[in-house]
Design a protein around this motif. Structure first.
Motif, PDB file in Angstrom:
ATOM      1  N   GLU A 190       0.831  -1.200   0.000  1.00  0.00           N
ATOM      2  CA  GLU A 190       0.000   0.000   0.000  1.00  0.00           C
ATOM      3  C   GLU A 190       0.867   1.252   0.000  1.00  0.00           C
ATOM      4  O   GLU A 190       0.551   2.243  -0.669  1.00  0.00           O
ATOM      5  CB  GLU A 190      -0.937   0.006   1.216  1.00  0.00           C
ATOM      6  N   TYR A 193       1.978   1.993  -3.454  1.00  0.00           N
ATOM      7  CA  TYR A 193       0.917   2.639  -4.230  1.00  0.00           C
ATOM      8  C   TYR A 193       0.864   4.136  -3.926  1.00  0.00           C
ATOM      9  O   TYR A 193       0.748   4.970  -4.840  1.00  0.00           O
ATOM     10  CB  TYR A 193      -0.437   2.003  -3.931  1.00  0.00           C
ATOM     11  N   SER A 197       1.431   7.118  -6.539  1.00  0.00           N
ATOM     12  CA  SER A 197       0.312   8.030  -6.755  1.00  0.00           C
ATOM     13  C   SER A 197       0.717   9.487  -6.529  1.00  0.00           C
ATOM     14  O   SER A 197       0.269  10.384  -7.253  1.00  0.00           O
ATOM     15  CB  SER A 197      -0.845   7.659  -5.820  1.00  0.00           C
ATOM     16  N   THR A 329      -8.829   9.091  -8.928  1.00  0.00           N
ATOM     17  CA  THR A 329      -9.037   7.807  -9.599  1.00  0.00           C
ATOM     18  C   THR A 329     -10.185   7.062  -8.933  1.00  0.00           C
ATOM     19  O   THR A 329     -10.541   7.331  -7.781  1.00  0.00           O
ATOM     20  CB  THR A 329      -7.766   6.935  -9.543  1.00  0.00           C
ATOM     21  N   ARG A 331     -10.095   4.021  -7.926  1.00  0.00           N
ATOM     22  CA  ARG A 331      -9.537   3.297  -6.783  1.00  0.00           C
ATOM     23  C   ARG A 331      -9.474   4.177  -5.546  1.00  0.00           C
ATOM     24  O   ARG A 331      -9.817   3.737  -4.440  1.00  0.00           O
ATOM     25  CB  ARG A 331      -8.137   2.790  -7.146  1.00  0.00           C
ATOM     26  N   ASP A 332      -9.054   5.418  -5.718  1.00  0.00           N
ATOM     27  CA  ASP A 332      -8.981   6.334  -4.585  1.00  0.00           C
ATOM     28  C   ASP A 332     -10.368   6.686  -4.055  1.00  0.00           C
ATOM     29  O   ASP A 332     -10.568   6.814  -2.846  1.00  0.00           O
ATOM     30  CB  ASP A 332      -8.242   7.613  -4.990  1.00  0.00           C
ATOM     31  N   ASN A 335     -11.606   3.792  -2.083  1.00  0.00           N
ATOM     32  CA  ASN A 335     -10.876   3.733  -0.820  1.00  0.00           C
ATOM     33  C   ASN A 335     -11.367   4.792   0.160  1.00  0.00           C
ATOM     34  O   ASN A 335     -11.378   4.577   1.374  1.00  0.00           O
ATOM     35  CB  ASN A 335      -9.382   3.921  -1.077  1.00  0.00           C
TER      36      ASN A 335
END
Length: 402
Positions: A190, A193, A197, A329, A331-332, A335
């Motif tokens: 993580e 990532y 990012s 994104t 994904r963000d 999350n």
């Protein structure tokens, strides 16, 4: 959502699917019977109860909220941010309202408070997190907002109109989330990532130092954005303090008040009020300063208080960074609303002594301070108990300095 589906949550490849593994991945609930009885004793018909949990983590907190109230007060109403209740479309709004979720709308909370008082007077209870926003610090209870106490006193006043012996309780609840195994590798992935990012170079091998470096770079970027000099070789705490002092000075100047006469929390309160009442060019800059100050303050003295840091604290750092800085994104976004933990966990839940407003003679501010004291003492005792039992995996803390 909390514990997953038995039989699938530990079986490959199903345990890679959040819906089967459990979105919150909380496998165990350590909620002793005595703690549940204490909460039940102040909940139910004939009394108004406001349940006030700590707020260390987004989404998981609501899942634990629902688990707790299902055991002690199944019809309890719950407060949530306006963005969740009203910001996800009409169908989701209908779903949340059907579950008696109350939208916290900044500057327009009168209707929510009125509904909460009326609901509490019916004996169903109301749950709200007095810390306000999530801080991602499970060992530390942030200064509390007064809403629960204010509504509790209003409920007491109305209840006493028909029953001179009516009682109102503020019932604090705290929990600590611990991993049930070593999750270092998952946290390292993580962290990678986050580094990619945010465009931050990895300059260390050890995870705590990588996380510290991310914060140091982000602090440098924030300082540069405001043309503030910051020594990259100084301790993080000193650099953060100096930057916050300068930004608070600029914010106070922007809204025409003396920063030296106010503590930081009062400055932010005054600034929020100024933004509501004012219009013009200065609004944009004041709002930007306020948001930066609030973001920086989310890393507090607790981060550098101890020479060791746990994998739970490293996980909180990563989630805080992702929430505050990683955006844009899918994904963000996912999350942000349902952050995924690095591994299976246990939720240790405790109920500090409830505060009976019917037997309390202090001011609202005094009651808020007392409530926080009880919550923090319970969290500290729980962490000490877990530490003594060898429940944490720890590493040297690069934020720490004597």
């Amino acid at each position: 959502m909390l514990r997953g589906v038995p039989g699938f949550r530990d079986l490959l490849p199903f345990n890679r699917l959040a819906g089967l593994r459990g979105i919150a991945n909380v496998r165990h609930l350590d909620f002793p019977d005595g703690e549940q009885r204490r909460l039940k004793a102040v909940s139910g018909p004939g009394k108004a109860t406001f349940i006030t949990p700590n707020h260390p983590e987004f989404f998981t907190d609501w899942m634990i909220d629902k688990e707790i109230v299902s055991r002690v007060s199944p019809l309890a109403a719950s407060w949530a941010t306006n963005g969740v209740v009203n910001g996800l479309g009409r169908m989701m709004q209908k779903f949340w309202l059907a579950n008696n979720l109350i939208a916290q709308i900044p500057g327009n909370s009168a209707a929510a408070k009125e509904h909460s008082v009326e609901w509490a007077l019916k004996g169903h209870g109301v749950l709200l997190h007095p810390e306000g926003g999530v801080g991602w610090h499970g060992n530390f209870v942030a200064p509390l907002l007064p809403g629960a106490v204010e509504m509790g006193l209003e409920a007491l006043k109305r209840g006493r109109e028909t029953d001179p012996h009516f009682k109102t309780w503020i019932a604090p609840v705290v929990w600590k989330l611990t991993f049930t195994k070593d999750v270092y590798s998952a946290l390292a992935r993580e962290c990678s990532y986050v580094e990619r990012s945010l465009g931050i170079e990895r300059i260390a091998d050890k995870l705590p130092e990588r996380i510290h470096h991310i914060y140091a770079v982000l602090l440098t970027r924030d300082a540069s954005a405001y043309d503030v000099q910051s020594d990259p070789n100084a301790f993080y705490a000193e650099r953060q303090r100096e930057l916050l002092l300068e930004l608070r000075r600029r914010l106070a100047k922007e809204i025409s008040i003396d920063a030296n006469s106010l503590d930081p929390s009062e400055l932010l309160r005054r600034s929020r009020r100024w933004l509501k009442e004012s219009a013009g060019e200065g609004q944009k800059q004041a709002r930007r300063l306020m948001e930066t100050i609030q973001r920086l303050q989310r890393v507090g003295p607790w981060a550098w208080a101890n020479p060791l840091t746990t994998q739970e604290e490293m996980a909180e750092h990563l989630k805080r960074i992702r929430n505050d800085y990683c955006k844009g994104t899918l994904r963000d976004t996912l999350n942000h609303f349902a952050p995924q933990p690095a591994g299976p966990r246990c939720a240790h839940i405790r109920v500090p002594e409830p505060l009976g407003l019917h037997a309390y003679d202090g001011s609202i501010d005094d009651a808020v301070v007392e409530l926080r004291r009880r919550m923090q003492e319970a969290v500290t005792a729980m962490v000490s108990e877990l530490e003594a039992a060898g429940g944490f995996i720890s590493y040297p803390n690069p934020f720490y300095h004597c």
